[in-house]
Write an enzyme that holds these catalytic residues in place. Structure first.
Site, PDB file in Angstrom:
ATOM      1  N   ASP A  68      56.642  41.637 -45.746  1.00  0.00           N
ATOM      2  CA  ASP A  68      57.314  42.790 -45.450  1.00  0.00           C
ATOM      3  C   ASP A  68      56.233  43.638 -44.249  1.00  0.00           C
ATOM      4  O   ASP A  68      55.257  42.679 -43.967  1.00  0.00           O
ATOM      5  CB  ASP A  68      57.018  43.705 -46.755  1.00  0.00           C
ATOM      6  CG  ASP A  68      56.799  45.197 -46.381  1.00  0.00           C
ATOM      7  OD1 ASP A  68      57.852  45.638 -45.906  1.00  0.00           O
ATOM      8  OD2 ASP A  68      55.926  45.992 -46.808  1.00  0.00           O
ATOM      9  N   ASP A  70      55.189  47.415 -43.248  1.00  0.00           N
ATOM     10  CA  ASP A  70      54.299  48.302 -43.522  1.00  0.00           C
ATOM     11  C   ASP A  70      53.525  48.363 -44.778  1.00  0.00           C
ATOM     12  O   ASP A  70      54.391  48.246 -45.824  1.00  0.00           O
ATOM     13  CB  ASP A  70      55.115  49.941 -43.642  1.00  0.00           C
ATOM     14  CG  ASP A  70      55.794  49.929 -42.171  1.00  0.00           C
ATOM     15  OD1 ASP A  70      55.167  50.400 -41.143  1.00  0.00           O
ATOM     16  OD2 ASP A  70      57.212  50.070 -42.111  1.00  0.00           O
ATOM     17  N   ASP A 211      54.364  44.689 -50.449  1.00  0.00           N
ATOM     18  CA  ASP A 211      53.380  45.854 -51.281  1.00  0.00           C
ATOM     19  C   ASP A 211      54.205  46.649 -52.340  1.00  0.00           C
ATOM     20  O   ASP A 211      53.920  47.525 -52.887  1.00  0.00           O
ATOM     21  CB  ASP A 211      52.704  46.675 -50.428  1.00  0.00           C
ATOM     22  CG  ASP A 211      53.471  47.713 -49.596  1.00  0.00           C
ATOM     23  OD1 ASP A 211      54.616  47.357 -49.204  1.00  0.00           O
ATOM     24  OD2 ASP A 211      53.026  48.791 -49.522  1.00  0.00           O
TER      25      ASP A 211
END
Length: 284
Positions: A68, A70, A211
């Site tokens: 991922d 961000d 995250d």
């Protein structure tokens, strides 16, 4: 006769000793959190063979890693609660799903303009996550391809590549798939499955790192990949055991450095047998 019986018994005793393995000692004085981390780190290890002739544990093969962006490759700066408030998305709903479900096109356009403004502001604050450089170098030296899937826009990915990776003299993530691509956005596994096919590897030999439990972990688990949940600096104090079903990651870490340790010690990291878009390392 006695001598013959003694010989048979001796051979049986030695055969039993040859197959005997010591019982693993109980660990005392270890906190619940440490036990949880230990269990999380050991999740993907192959169970030892019952054949006493082969006591070596097989390591699962890794031939590709997808990130991922961000909050994973970059330090989290987007305030999603504020984004939800300004876009008019009710608490508890997925922002993109909610906006796309609205019948009013003008309302959808207005919400997407708000998202674009917030994402543009975040670009000016973008910083590379600590440990990203070392992890990328480790993968590149191992000739393991690294890709990227984000719910952000292509402009954000381009900014990350141009203003951060290039300055670190790192090749771009390839493929790098944003929400503007033709694939459904995470948690759909479609983009991840496409990347695995591009690299010529089965999804089971790929790692998905992110995250977000509901986006990154679910995406990876649906694809059949190994999933790593990054809890930056341990802010949420996650453990793998607190999640169930497709939301349960194989590993929970607090830094990208932890991921490099897990990959190098618990898995067999190898280049794809028929490389597609494999990064050529300057150190190779």
């Amino acid at each position: 006769l006695n001598m013959r019986l003694t010989s048979v018994i001796s051979r049986q005793v030695f055969a039993n000793l040859a197959c005997w393995q010591p019982r693993r000692p109980t660990v005392r004085g270890v906190s619940a959190g440490q036990h949880s981390l230990t269990r999380s780190l050991a999740t993907n290890r192959t169970a030892p063979s019952s054949d006493c002739k082969n006591s070596t544990m097989e390591k699962r093969i890794i031939r590709g890693v997808v990130f991922d962006m961000d909050g994973t490759l970059t330090i989290p700066v987007i305030d999603f609660a504020e984004m939800r408030r300004r876009a008019g998305v009710p608490q508890g709903q997925d922002i993109l799903d909610a906006i796309n479900s609205w019948a009013d096109q003008a309302q959808r356009d207005r919400a997407y303009r708000v998202i674009a403004e917030i994402e543009e502001e975040a670009l000016q604050q973008m910083r590379v996550m600590p440990g990203a450089l070392d992890l990328c170098h480790f993968l590149d030296r191992s000739r393991v391809p690294r890709g990227l899937i984000t719910r952000n826009v292509k402009a954000g990915v381009d900014h990350f590549h141009t203003h951060h990776l290039s300055t670190l003299q790192l090749p771009d993530f390839n493929p790098a798939i944003s929400r503007e691509c033709s694939f459904p956005y995470k948690p759909s596994p479609a983009a991840l499955l496409h990347i695995c096919a591009t690299w010529g590897i089965p999804p089971s030999e790929c790692v998905m790192i992110g995250d977000s439990v509901k986006d990154d972990v679910v995406c990876g688990n649906r694809a059949g990949s190994i999933t790593v949940l990054l809890d930056y600096q341990g802010r949420a104090a996650y453990t793998a055991e607190q999640f169930e079903g497709e939301q349960r990651p194989h590993h929970v870490v607090t830094s990208l450095a932890d991921i490099m340790t897990i990959l190098s010690t618990q898995y067999s990291v190898q280049a794809p047998p028929h490389p597609h878009n494999v990064v050529e390392s300057a150190a190779a």
